[in-house]
Motif scaffolding. Sequence first.
Motif, mmCIF file in Angstrom:
data_model
loop_
_atom_site.group_PDB
_atom_site.id
_atom_site.type_symbol
_atom_site.label_atom_id
_atom_site.label_comp_id
_atom_site.label_asym_id
_atom_site.label_seq_id
_atom_site.Cartn_x
_atom_site.Cartn_y
_atom_site.Cartn_z
ATOM 1 N N THR A 72 -8.201 -10.978 1.798
ATOM 2 C CA THR A 72 -7.689 -9.610 1.735
ATOM 3 C C THR A 72 -6.524 -9.404 2.703
ATOM 4 O O THR A 72 -5.591 -8.652 2.390
ATOM 5 N N SER A 73 -6.561 -10.060 3.851
ATOM 6 C CA SER A 73 -5.439 -9.937 4.787
ATOM 7 C C SER A 73 -4.169 -10.538 4.193
ATOM 8 O O SER A 73 -3.083 -9.942 4.272
ATOM 9 N N GLU A 74 -4.294 -11.702 3.594
ATOM 10 C CA GLU A 74 -3.137 -12.326 2.953
ATOM 11 C C GLU A 74 -2.648 -11.492 1.771
ATOM 12 O O GLU A 74 -1.444 -11.350 1.551
ATOM 13 N N PHE A 75 -3.583 -10.925 1.025
ATOM 14 C CA PHE A 75 -3.202 -10.077 -0.098
ATOM 15 C C PHE A 75 -2.423 -8.855 0.384
ATOM 16 O O PHE A 75 -1.395 -8.481 -0.212
ATOM 17 N N ALA A 76 -2.896 -8.204 1.442
ATOM 18 C CA ALA A 76 -2.205 -7.030 1.968
ATOM 19 C C ALA A 76 -0.818 -7.389 2.484
ATOM 20 O O ALA A 76 0.144 -6.629 2.311
ATOM 21 N N THR A 77 -0.683 -8.573 3.087
ATOM 22 C CA THR A 77 0.614 -8.988 3.622
ATOM 23 C C THR A 77 1.622 -9.228 2.510
ATOM 24 O O THR A 77 2.800 -8.825 2.607
ATOM 25 N N HIS A 78 1.203 -9.871 1.429
ATOM 26 C CA HIS A 78 2.129 -10.236 0.367
ATOM 27 C C HIS A 78 2.425 -9.081 -0.579
ATOM 28 O O HIS A 78 3.510 -9.042 -1.172
ATOM 29 N N THR A 79 1.497 -8.138 -0.769
ATOM 30 C CA THR A 79 1.709 -7.056 -1.731
ATOM 31 C C THR A 79 2.103 -5.738 -1.085
ATOM 32 O O THR A 79 2.664 -4.864 -1.763
ATOM 33 N N GLY A 80 1.802 -5.559 0.202
ATOM 34 C CA GLY A 80 2.079 -4.288 0.848
ATOM 35 C C GLY A 80 1.074 -3.199 0.535
ATOM 36 O O GLY A 80 1.267 -2.041 0.940
ATOM 37 N N LEU A 81 0.005 -3.529 -0.184
ATOM 38 C CA LEU A 81 -1.021 -2.531 -0.493
ATOM 39 C C LEU A 81 -1.965 -2.351 0.692
ATOM 40 O O LEU A 81 -2.193 -3.278 1.471
ATOM 41 N N ARG A 82 -2.525 -1.168 0.771
ATOM 42 C CA ARG A 82 -3.524 -0.897 1.794
ATOM 43 C C ARG A 82 -4.872 -1.426 1.316
ATOM 44 O O ARG A 82 -5.337 -1.064 0.236
ATOM 45 N N VAL A 83 -5.492 -2.264 2.126
ATOM 46 C CA VAL A 83 -6.772 -2.871 1.781
ATOM 47 C C VAL A 83 -7.821 -2.383 2.771
ATOM 48 O O VAL A 83 -7.645 -2.495 3.989
ATOM 49 N N VAL A 84 -8.910 -1.823 2.240
ATOM 50 C CA VAL A 84 -10.029 -1.358 3.058
ATOM 51 C C VAL A 84 -11.201 -2.306 2.824
ATOM 52 O O VAL A 84 -11.598 -2.550 1.681
#
Length: 317
Positions: free
Chosen positions: A199-211
Motif C-alpha cells: 500500500t505504501s508503494e501504491f500510494a507513492t506511485h499513484t498519489g492516492l490516499r491510502v488508509v
Amino acid sequence: MSLFWRIFGLNAVVLGTATALLLWAPVTVSVPVVLTEAIILVGGLVVMLVANAALLRWGLAPLERLTKLMTTVDLLRPGQRLPVPAGGEVAELIRTFNAMLDRLEHERATSSARALLAQEAERRRIAQELHDEVGQSMTAILLALKRAADEAPPPLRDELQQAQEITRDSLDEVRRLVRRLRPGVLDDLGLISALTSLTSEFATHTGLRVVRRFDADLPPLEPETELVLYRVAQESLTNVARHADAKRVEVSLRRTDGAVELAIVDDGRGIRAAREGAGIRGMRERALLIGADLDIAPAPAAGTRVRLTAPVPRKQP
C-alpha cells in the motif's frame, strides 16, 4: 411418476373433465349450430386449453428451473444446486445434473490450483533471475559509470552522470518488478508487513490516499492463504488505479469468527459492467484455491468494495 405419464395424466384430467361436462351438462348442439351454442363451445375450448397450459406449466416447472440454471451456472461461484423432487425422470435428471456440477467444480478447483501453483513457481523463477542476473549486471554498470564519471572531464562527466540516473531508475524499476512478481517481504516478515509495503508503494506511485486498518491479533495463517490475500489486495489496488478514478482507498484486514476478512474499498466511479474481466476471475480462482468467499459489490457510499473472507485452519488437538 415418469415425465410421459405425468403429461399424459394432466391431459387425461383435462379431457375427462371436458367429457363429463358434455355428458351431464344440459347443453345440446343443433344442426346447423346456432350462435349461442357456438359461443359456449368456443368458450369451453378456451377454458380447456388454459387449464391444460396451466397444468403443463406446473408439471414442467422443474425442467424450466433446470434450464435456467444451465444457462446461468458459473463454476467460479460454487454451490448452485436445484432441489430434487420426490421421484421420477425429472428428479433423476436434476440429481444427475447436480452430481455433474459437483464433479466439474472439483475438477475446476483442482486444475486451477495446479495452474496457480505453476504460475507462482514461474513468477518466483523469473523474479530470482531478474534479481540475480539483471539486477547485478545493472549494479555493475552503475558502478562503472560512477568510476568513469569521476575521472572524466566536465563535459563528458555530465553525460555520464545522466546515464547513471537513467540506469539507477531502471534498476529501481527492475526491483519493483521483482517485488510484484514475488513479494520477498511476505516470506520474510509476514502478511501485515507485505500489505503495508504494497500500500505504501501504491500510494507513492499513484498519489492516492491510502488508509490502512489492520488488526494486530490476527490468527496464524497458511502460506497459501497469505499469498492469496496478498494477490487479491494487489489485483484490487491495480484495478483501482486503472479503472476507478478514485481519490481514496481503504485497505482493512480484520479477524472475524473463524475467518480473516480482507476488504478494499475505494471512492471511485463504482463497478458498473456485469461482465467480469480476467483480473476479477483470477481473484475468484485464487479464492477457490483456499476455500474463501470473494464478494465484489458497490460500496455503501460510492465506489467499489472487494471483500475476501478466508477461513482460518482449526487448531489440531
